[in-house]
Scaffold this motif. Sequence first.
Motif, PDB file in Angstrom:
ATOM      1  N   VAL A 109       0.838  -1.192   0.000  1.00  0.00           N
ATOM      2  CA  VAL A 109       0.000   0.000   0.000  1.00  0.00           C
ATOM      3  C   VAL A 109       0.877   1.249   0.000  1.00  0.00           C
ATOM      4  CG1 VAL A 109      -1.694   1.346   1.309  1.00  0.00           C
ATOM      5  CG2 VAL A 109      -1.907  -1.146   1.177  1.00  0.00           C
ATOM      6  N   GLU A 110       0.577   2.169  -0.905  1.00  0.00           N
ATOM      7  CA  GLU A 110       1.209   3.479  -0.923  1.00  0.00           C
ATOM      8  C   GLU A 110       0.258   4.493  -0.286  1.00  0.00           C
ATOM      9  OE1 GLU A 110       4.251   3.671  -1.772  1.00  0.00           O
ATOM     10  OE2 GLU A 110       4.366   1.646  -2.638  1.00  0.00           O
ATOM     11  N   PRO A 111       0.775   5.622   0.215  1.00  0.00           N
ATOM     12  CA  PRO A 111      -0.113   6.609   0.847  1.00  0.00           C
ATOM     13  C   PRO A 111      -1.300   7.016  -0.030  1.00  0.00           C
ATOM     14  CG  PRO A 111       2.150   7.129   1.364  1.00  0.00           C
ATOM     15  CD  PRO A 111       2.196   5.983   0.378  1.00  0.00           C
ATOM     16  N   GLY A 112      -1.083   7.137  -1.325  1.00  0.00           N
ATOM     17  CA  GLY A 112      -2.164   7.546  -2.215  1.00  0.00           C
ATOM     18  C   GLY A 112      -3.238   6.500  -2.419  1.00  0.00           C
ATOM     19  N   ASN A 130      -1.092  10.694  10.658  1.00  0.00           N
ATOM     20  CA  ASN A 130      -2.064  11.456   9.871  1.00  0.00           C
ATOM     21  C   ASN A 130      -1.377  12.477   8.980  1.00  0.00           C
ATOM     22  OD1 ASN A 130      -4.065  10.106  11.255  1.00  0.00           O
ATOM     23  ND2 ASN A 130      -4.851  11.907  12.345  1.00  0.00           N
ATOM     24  N   THR A 131      -0.257  13.004   9.477  1.00  0.00           N
ATOM     25  CA  THR A 131       0.459  14.055   8.751  1.00  0.00           C
ATOM     26  C   THR A 131       1.946  13.750   8.686  1.00  0.00           C
ATOM     27  OG1 THR A 131       0.773  15.361  10.776  1.00  0.00           O
ATOM     28  CG2 THR A 131      -1.200  15.837   9.450  1.00  0.00           C
ATOM     29  N   VAL A 132       2.600  14.381   7.721  1.00  0.00           N
ATOM     30  CA  VAL A 132       4.057  14.349   7.595  1.00  0.00           C
ATOM     31  C   VAL A 132       4.554  15.778   7.386  1.00  0.00           C
ATOM     32  CG1 VAL A 132       4.253  11.991   6.734  1.00  0.00           C
ATOM     33  CG2 VAL A 132       3.850  13.859   5.121  1.00  0.00           C
ATOM     34  N   LEU A 133       5.807  15.980   7.700  1.00  0.00           N
ATOM     35  CA  LEU A 133       6.410  17.307   7.583  1.00  0.00           C
ATOM     36  C   LEU A 133       6.998  17.483   6.182  1.00  0.00           C
ATOM     37  CD1 LEU A 133       6.996  19.840   9.326  1.00  0.00           C
ATOM     38  CD2 LEU A 133       9.214  18.805   9.880  1.00  0.00           C
ATOM     39  N   GLU A 134       6.495  18.458   5.455  1.00  0.00           N
ATOM     40  CA  GLU A 134       7.009  18.777   4.120  1.00  0.00           C
ATOM     41  C   GLU A 134       7.322  20.264   4.052  1.00  0.00           C
ATOM     42  OE1 GLU A 134       4.356  17.586   1.032  1.00  0.00           O
ATOM     43  OE2 GLU A 134       4.589  15.431   1.418  1.00  0.00           O
ATOM     44  N   TRP A 138       3.121  20.863   8.190  1.00  0.00           N
ATOM     45  CA  TRP A 138       2.443  19.581   8.372  1.00  0.00           C
ATOM     46  C   TRP A 138       1.339  19.427   7.341  1.00  0.00           C
ATOM     47  CZ3 TRP A 138       4.985  16.269  11.072  1.00  0.00           C
ATOM     48  CH2 TRP A 138       5.816  16.710  12.109  1.00  0.00           C
ATOM     49  N   VAL A 139       1.432  18.347   6.562  1.00  0.00           N
ATOM     50  CA  VAL A 139       0.455  18.100   5.495  1.00  0.00           C
ATOM     51  C   VAL A 139      -0.083  16.688   5.641  1.00  0.00           C
ATOM     52  CG1 VAL A 139       1.637  19.691   3.930  1.00  0.00           C
ATOM     53  CG2 VAL A 139       2.195  17.244   3.868  1.00  0.00           C
ATOM     54  N   PRO A 140      -1.301  16.425   5.125  1.00  0.00           N
ATOM     55  CA  PRO A 140      -1.857  15.067   5.211  1.00  0.00           C
ATOM     56  C   PRO A 140      -0.955  14.044   4.527  1.00  0.00           C
ATOM     57  CG  PRO A 140      -3.565  16.644   4.629  1.00  0.00           C
ATOM     58  CD  PRO A 140      -2.265  17.386   4.545  1.00  0.00           C
ATOM     59  N   THR A 141      -0.725  12.943   5.224  1.00  0.00           N
ATOM     60  CA  THR A 141       0.075  11.854   4.660  1.00  0.00           C
ATOM     61  C   THR A 141      -0.690  11.139   3.557  1.00  0.00           C
ATOM     62  OG1 THR A 141       1.023  11.523   6.868  1.00  0.00           O
ATOM     63  CG2 THR A 141       1.392   9.787   5.240  1.00  0.00           C
ATOM     64  N   PHE A 142      -1.974  10.946   3.782  1.00  0.00           N
ATOM     65  CA  PHE A 142      -2.816  10.155   2.885  1.00  0.00           C
ATOM     66  C   PHE A 142      -3.764  11.128   2.179  1.00  0.00           C
ATOM     67  CE2 PHE A 142      -1.655   7.843   6.741  1.00  0.00           C
ATOM     68  CZ  PHE A 142      -0.817   6.873   6.189  1.00  0.00           C
ATOM     69  N   LYS A 143      -3.271  11.700   1.110  1.00  0.00           N
ATOM     70  CA  LYS A 143      -3.924  12.862   0.497  1.00  0.00           C
ATOM     71  C   LYS A 143      -5.243  12.531  -0.199  1.00  0.00           C
ATOM     72  CE  LYS A 143       0.612  15.030  -0.351  1.00  0.00           C
ATOM     73  NZ  LYS A 143       0.622  15.718   0.931  1.00  0.00           N
ATOM     74  N   ASN A 144      -5.452  11.266  -0.527  1.00  0.00           N
ATOM     75  CA  ASN A 144      -6.692  10.867  -1.188  1.00  0.00           C
ATOM     76  C   ASN A 144      -7.721  10.288  -0.220  1.00  0.00           C
ATOM     77  OD1 ASN A 144      -5.625  11.571  -3.726  1.00  0.00           O
ATOM     78  ND2 ASN A 144      -4.631   9.573  -3.915  1.00  0.00           N
ATOM     79  N   ILE A 182      -8.296  18.782   9.086  1.00  0.00           N
ATOM     80  CA  ILE A 182      -9.533  19.565   9.046  1.00  0.00           C
ATOM     81  C   ILE A 182      -9.367  20.758   8.119  1.00  0.00           C
ATOM     82  CG2 ILE A 182     -11.128  20.937  10.445  1.00  0.00           C
ATOM     83  CD1 ILE A 182     -10.346  19.108  12.815  1.00  0.00           C
ATOM     84  N   ASP A 183      -8.253  21.439   8.255  1.00  0.00           N
ATOM     85  CA  ASP A 183      -7.981  22.616   7.429  1.00  0.00           C
ATOM     86  C   ASP A 183      -7.930  22.260   5.948  1.00  0.00           C
ATOM     87  OD1 ASP A 183      -7.341  25.444   7.189  1.00  0.00           O
ATOM     88  OD2 ASP A 183      -5.288  24.810   6.724  1.00  0.00           O
ATOM     89  N   GLY A 184      -7.496  21.037   5.653  1.00  0.00           N
ATOM     90  CA  GLY A 184      -7.424  20.587   4.262  1.00  0.00           C
ATOM     91  C   GLY A 184      -8.730  20.040   3.729  1.00  0.00           C
ATOM     92  N   GLY A 185      -9.785  20.058   4.543  1.00  0.00           N
ATOM     93  CA  GLY A 185     -11.096  19.596   4.090  1.00  0.00           C
ATOM     94  C   GLY A 185     -11.221  18.097   3.954  1.00  0.00           C
ATOM     95  N   LEU A 186     -10.378  17.338   4.675  1.00  0.00           N
ATOM     96  CA  LEU A 186     -10.376  15.880   4.524  1.00  0.00           C
ATOM     97  C   LEU A 186     -11.055  15.152   5.676  1.00  0.00           C
ATOM     98  CD1 LEU A 186      -6.728  15.276   3.217  1.00  0.00           C
ATOM     99  CD2 LEU A 186      -8.825  15.594   1.905  1.00  0.00           C
ATOM    100  N   ALA A 187     -11.608  15.887   6.652  1.00  0.00           N
ATOM    101  CA  ALA A 187     -12.128  15.259   7.861  1.00  0.00           C
ATOM    102  C   ALA A 187     -13.631  15.012   7.794  1.00  0.00           C
ATOM    103  CB  ALA A 187     -11.804  16.125   9.077  1.00  0.00           C
ATOM    104  N   ASP A 188     -14.026  13.845   8.286  1.00  0.00           N
ATOM    105  CA  ASP A 188     -15.426  13.523   8.552  1.00  0.00           C
ATOM    106  C   ASP A 188     -15.539  13.183  10.037  1.00  0.00           C
ATOM    107  OD1 ASP A 188     -16.196  13.772   5.846  1.00  0.00           O
ATOM    108  OD2 ASP A 188     -15.546  11.723   5.440  1.00  0.00           O
TER     109      ASP A 188
END
Length: 297
Positions: A109-112, A130-134, A138-144, A182-188
């Motif tokens: 499995v890849e993050p995507g 949940n996140t990684v440092l880029e 801090w950005v979502p690790t699993f962007k999809n 949450i800020d990235g709009g990925l949360a339910d």
Amino acid sequence: MSDLGKEYHIAGVTVRKVQEQYLRQVAPSFLYPAATVEEIEAIEPGLAAADMDDERETLVVSIHTWLVTTPDHVILIDTGSGNDKERPRNPGFHHQSIPFLERLHHAGVEPGDVDFVINTHLHVDHSGWNTVLEHGKWVPTFKNARYVFPRAEQEYYSSTASHNDVNIPSLGVYEDSVWPIIDGGLADFIDSTGGSFLDRFTFLPTPGHSIGHMSVLVEAGGEAAIFGGDVMHHPIQVERPDLNTVFCEFADQATRSRRRILELAADNRALYFSTHFPGSSAGHVTRNGNRFRWSYA
């Protein structure tokens, strides 16, 4: 101990453990401050070799993710403690460098590829990846993926109500591992009553260890599995469900939730997937009256 666990096929899903790390030499008196030395000594002969360090005086605790694949989705349940996090008040998790994503890759499995990330609660060792440092952010690790949080957890850890001694180990988690999602709009969000999710999952409210803790039940084809989060930290609590850990914030609720899950697992012959038991971290609970027993699968 392998970084990738065995595959389990149950209730129409495939489950595999992806190891982050093991914590060793955990003193029972630290993890279970209400337990006497004599009480732990009475339980010790029934514990598996993997449950304790070689001298049989201290405990082994696992931190890992459960990789769950259905015919339609790739799901991660809890995400460990993460890399590069600022945890000066919790040195064991401070500025880590662990090849967790490489281990996920070895599991195929890849993050995507991940469709859903479920956090049973928002403590330091359950939401770190949940996140990684880029580039310093801090950005979502699993962007999809859609990230699924208990709503009560989000509300509590975003407020000053959570700024207490019990939550010192998780200071900073909301800011670096939850808010960017949450800020990235990925949360339910799952409400405190729990409920169904996808086609075979049910969120079970199990508060106590934390304010909005959720366990996850999977049912299909007459089979059942339970992902218990931190309802229990070690097989000691199967034998002694009255014992709370030092990290359980709402003691009475934690005890009630633990007994509920033990009864559910035993009475339904459910395969129980723990978040901190060592060894395979999966197994069965059986009961004799009000007493429970654990066996690894």
